[in-house]
Design an enzyme around this catalytic site. Structure first.
Site, PDB file in Angstrom:
ATOM      1  N   MET A  11      35.871  -8.767 -16.902  1.00  0.00           N
ATOM      2  CA  MET A  11      36.081  -8.070 -15.621  1.00  0.00           C
ATOM      3  C   MET A  11      35.454  -8.887 -14.497  1.00  0.00           C
ATOM      4  O   MET A  11      34.237  -9.108 -14.494  1.00  0.00           O
ATOM      5  CB  MET A  11      35.496  -6.646 -15.679  1.00  0.00           C
ATOM      6  CG  MET A  11      36.360  -5.692 -16.488  1.00  0.00           C
ATOM      7  SD  MET A  11      35.777  -4.001 -16.458  1.00  0.00           S
ATOM      8  CE  MET A  11      34.451  -4.114 -17.637  1.00  0.00           C
ATOM      9  N   CYS A  95      46.378 -10.847 -15.323  1.00  0.00           N
ATOM     10  CA  CYS A  95      45.864 -10.378 -14.032  1.00  0.00           C
ATOM     11  C   CYS A  95      47.012 -10.072 -13.077  1.00  0.00           C
ATOM     12  O   CYS A  95      47.879 -10.915 -12.846  1.00  0.00           O
ATOM     13  CB  CYS A  95      44.935 -11.424 -13.419  1.00  0.00           C
ATOM     14  SG  CYS A  95      44.223 -10.846 -11.868  1.00  0.00           S
TER      15      CYS A  95
END
Ligand code: FMN
Length: 317
Positions: A11, A95
């Site tokens: 993350m 992503c």
């Protein structure tokens, strides 16, 4: 490593070496660190290099790169391998952020199988025996090309894949679909980690049952709640959850996390630490007021005082 694997998710701006170390201590079997730009790595960008630093206690740890140019990603992966010796390197193909996909990186690679496979081949060629994994979504708009895509990725040399059960178009909204992940597991021979909206040990078990994956990856479910790894491990290995936590555990953990942060980043690290304050201080009586006060702290010292005060005044009543 014991199976099924419980992995801590990458993350951005969150999964640094401190986060990795904490999650390993709490039972994550492997940690994936936040993405770094392959271009920044080959330029020797100091911030990108610093992001790759590894603490021994985190291992096994996987460092993740993003980019769109096969040669650059491969070169960056080799630099990372030689400088930091991670236990594996992951390529980001999931992503959905605009600034990433406009350049053809992240989830945009799921629209370009030829380029995605070339990236895997080039990286594998350079990093050789170092394990190589790819993290992806179900697809760009639908999951219709997923099986074809994962087969090509496997054939190109990937040793493991992680799938977040949403498409790029879904972003982080809408339901996670684990059925396409189950289909992937049936169609390839390398290990698969299933990911998406696993917030509890029970959910992790359900996801494993649906997908028959090699393991699960937990991201947001571990924010302010590293115990989720321990609980998941207990449920997997002993059939029941033994670890129960309360507000005191959360505050103690927040203080400990802040101490680690202060040691690594110094007093100004408080700016980056603020999001963790929000994660730990959620959902219990008095938390909202405490959170507002803590978020005003400009250094770690007043934060610590505030938390210790709350601990004594409210929790020890
Ligand atoms: C704040 C944030 C940052 C993230 N950064 C990355 C990243 O750097 N690399 C990556 O592959 N995925 C990244 N992700 C996606 C997560 O790894 C994960 O796939 C996603 O959050 C779904 O899992 P979860 O529901 O368990 O959080 C990020 C997600 C969040 C919420």
């Amino acid at each position: 490593m014991k199976y099924p694997i419980i992995a801590s998710a990458p993350m951005a701006d969150i999964s640094d070496s401190i986060y990795g170390g904490l999650n390993r201590r709490f039972g994550a079997d492997v940690v994936f660190r936040e993405m770094v730009s392959s271009e920044a790595i080959i330029r020797g960008n100091v911030k990108a290099m610093e992001k790759c630093g590894i603490n021994a206690e985190e291992r096994p740890v996987i460092l993740q790169v993003f980019g769109h140019n096969p040669e650059i990603i491969a070169e960056a992966a080799l630099i990372i391998k030689e400088k930091f010796s991670p236990d594996g390197i992951d390529i980001n193909m999931g992503c959905p952020m605009k600034k990433i996909v406009v350049n053809g990186a992240g989830a945009a690679l799921m629209k370009n199988k030829k380029l995605a496979t070339k990236i895997v081949q080039e990286v594998k060629k350079l990093i050789k025996e170092t394990p190589l994994s790819v993290k992806m979504r179900l697809g760009w708009e639908t999951a219709s090309g997923l099986i074809d895509f994962v087969k090509a990725i496997e054939k190109s040399g990937a040793d493991l894949i992680t799938i977040h059960g949403r498409t790029k178009a879904q972003g982080y909204a809408g339901a996670v679909d684990f059925l396409p992940i189950a289909e992937v597991v049936d169609n390839i021979n390398i290990p698969v980690l299933a990911n998406g909206d696993i917030f509890t040990a029970e959910k992790a078990k359900e996801v494993l049952e649906i997908t028959k994956a090699t393991g699960v990856m937990i991201g947001r479910g571990a924010l302010g709640n590293p115990w989720v790894f321990k609980q998941t491990k207990e449920l997997f290995q002993e059939g029941k959850i033994k670890t129960q936590i309360n507000e005191k555990d959360k505050i103690k953990m927040l203080i400990k996390h802040a101490e680690f942060f202060k040691q690594k980043y110094g007093q100004t690290g408080i700016v980056r630490f603020r999001k963790h304050i929000g994660f730990y201080l959620k959902g219990f009586e008095g938390a909202r007021e405490l959170r507002s006060k803590c978020l005003l702290a400009k250094t770690f010292t007043p934060l610590e005082l505030q938390l210790k005060h709350f601990f004594r005044e409210y929790l020890e009543r």
